[in-house]
Design an enzyme around this catalytic site. Structure first.
Site, mmCIF file in Angstrom:
data_model
loop_
_atom_site.group_PDB
_atom_site.id
_atom_site.type_symbol
_atom_site.label_atom_id
_atom_site.label_comp_id
_atom_site.label_asym_id
_atom_site.label_seq_id
_atom_site.Cartn_x
_atom_site.Cartn_y
_atom_site.Cartn_z
ATOM 1 N N HIS A 113 0.860 -1.181 0.000
ATOM 2 C CA HIS A 113 0.000 0.000 0.000
ATOM 3 C C HIS A 113 0.901 1.239 0.000
ATOM 4 O O HIS A 113 1.960 1.234 0.634
ATOM 5 C CB HIS A 113 -0.920 0.044 1.221
ATOM 6 C CG HIS A 113 -1.816 -1.136 1.353
ATOM 7 N ND1 HIS A 113 -2.945 -1.317 0.575
ATOM 8 C CD2 HIS A 113 -1.745 -2.224 2.159
ATOM 9 C CE1 HIS A 113 -3.523 -2.451 0.901
ATOM 10 N NE2 HIS A 113 -2.820 -3.030 1.852
ATOM 11 N N THR A 161 16.649 -3.216 6.019
ATOM 12 C CA THR A 161 16.189 -2.082 5.213
ATOM 13 C C THR A 161 17.228 -1.622 4.209
ATOM 14 O O THR A 161 16.980 -0.687 3.452
ATOM 15 C CB THR A 161 15.816 -0.900 6.114
ATOM 16 O OG1 THR A 161 16.972 -0.509 6.879
ATOM 17 C CG2 THR A 161 14.684 -1.268 7.053
ATOM 18 N N ARG A 176 22.191 -3.759 11.234
ATOM 19 C CA ARG A 176 23.508 -3.181 10.967
ATOM 20 C C ARG A 176 24.570 -4.272 11.097
ATOM 21 O O ARG A 176 24.397 -5.228 11.865
ATOM 22 C CB ARG A 176 23.809 -2.046 11.948
ATOM 23 C CG ARG A 176 22.798 -0.910 11.899
ATOM 24 C CD ARG A 176 23.194 0.211 12.840
ATOM 25 N NE ARG A 176 22.166 1.251 12.906
ATOM 26 C CZ ARG A 176 22.005 2.196 12.001
ATOM 27 N NH1 ARG A 176 22.826 2.232 10.952
ATOM 28 N NH2 ARG A 176 21.055 3.097 12.123
ATOM 29 N N LYS A 179 29.500 -8.303 12.441
ATOM 30 C CA LYS A 179 30.647 -9.197 12.308
ATOM 31 C C LYS A 179 30.902 -9.489 10.835
ATOM 32 O O LYS A 179 29.964 -9.570 10.044
ATOM 33 C CB LYS A 179 30.389 -10.508 13.054
ATOM 34 C CG LYS A 179 31.572 -11.465 13.084
ATOM 35 C CD LYS A 179 31.277 -12.684 13.942
ATOM 36 C CE LYS A 179 32.484 -13.602 14.027
ATOM 37 N NZ LYS A 179 32.235 -14.771 14.904
#
Length: 231
Positions: A113, A161, A176, A179
């Site tokens: 949407h 993301t 994030r 390692k």
């Protein structure tokens, strides 16, 4: 009884599930296949697909797109999907060989949407590409337009993301890097485990025989009706 149950599951896959795939490679193993939904066109899977479902953790592979802009899901060889996994494609989701997708992971190539137009029948999609030997942990979310490189690991509950380079472990919301893995490994993958289907079947048969040693039909029935510790 174990052999009969496996034969029943395999027959269910052949009769009720396989027809919904555009292509399904040899040696699939789907545990409780009646809890798996395959919906939409152009869903292709390589050999030795392994899916584990439960009644409260169904698995769904879904392509939902306009007929003139067909979407697709393409999955490589020897991939594993745990209960609760959802693949939702309006455009394209590609998963490489040997992927491990843990419980309740969602992978989608669309938001479905718009922020302002929430009734658009053609929501924007951006391809998702997941490399070989990728491990995605419990409850992670992978959104539209994401590329995850070979051997990467996505931590449990992570929200991905942005692209993840090969040989990288990421975690968090947003995910994030935490390692870096040695690109030379050496890695042991599901491709190694399932490279010899006949040998694997013989190994599993012996393992089941040892695990079920001493069991009987009456003992199994008693465990269902009058269970006790150790059953």
């Amino acid at each position: 009884m174990h052999r009969a149950w496996e034969a029943y599951e395999n027959a269910w896959v052949s009769h009720f599930v396989k027809a919904h795939f555009e292509a399904l490679g040899p040696d699939p193993k789907i545990v409780r296949p009646w809890n798996m939904e395959v919906f939409g066109p152009n869903i292709r899977v390589g050999r030795a697909l392994h899916v584990v479902t439960r009644s409260d953790q169904p698995v769904s592979f879904t392509v939902w797109s306009p007929g003139d802009v067909p979407g697709s899901i393409t999955i490589g060889d020897c991939c594993f999907f745990a209960g609760g996994v959802r693949l939702l494609a309006g455009g394209s989701i590609t998963i490489g060989d040997g992927a491990l997708i843990a419980k309740s992971v969602t992978i989608t190539d669309s938001d479905w949407h718009g922020l302002y137009d929430r009734i658009d029948p053609r929501p924007e999609s951006k391809p998702v590409t997941i490399g070989r030997n990728v491990w995605i942990g419990d409850g992670a979310f992978v959104g539209k337009g994401i590329s995850i490189g070979d051997n990467a690991v996505i931590g449990a509950r992570s929200v991905v993301t942005r692209d993840v380079p090969a040989n990288t472990v990421v975690a968090g919301n947003p995910a994030r890097p935490v390692k870096e893995l040695d690109p030379d490994g050496p890695y042991k993958t599901r491709m190694d485990l399932l490279g010899d289907p006949k040998g694997l079947n013989a190994f599993m048969e012996n393992a089941y025989r040892d695990a079920l040693k001493g069991n009987s039909t009456l003992g199994w029935l008693r465990s269902r009706l009058w269970p006790k510790a150790g059953d």
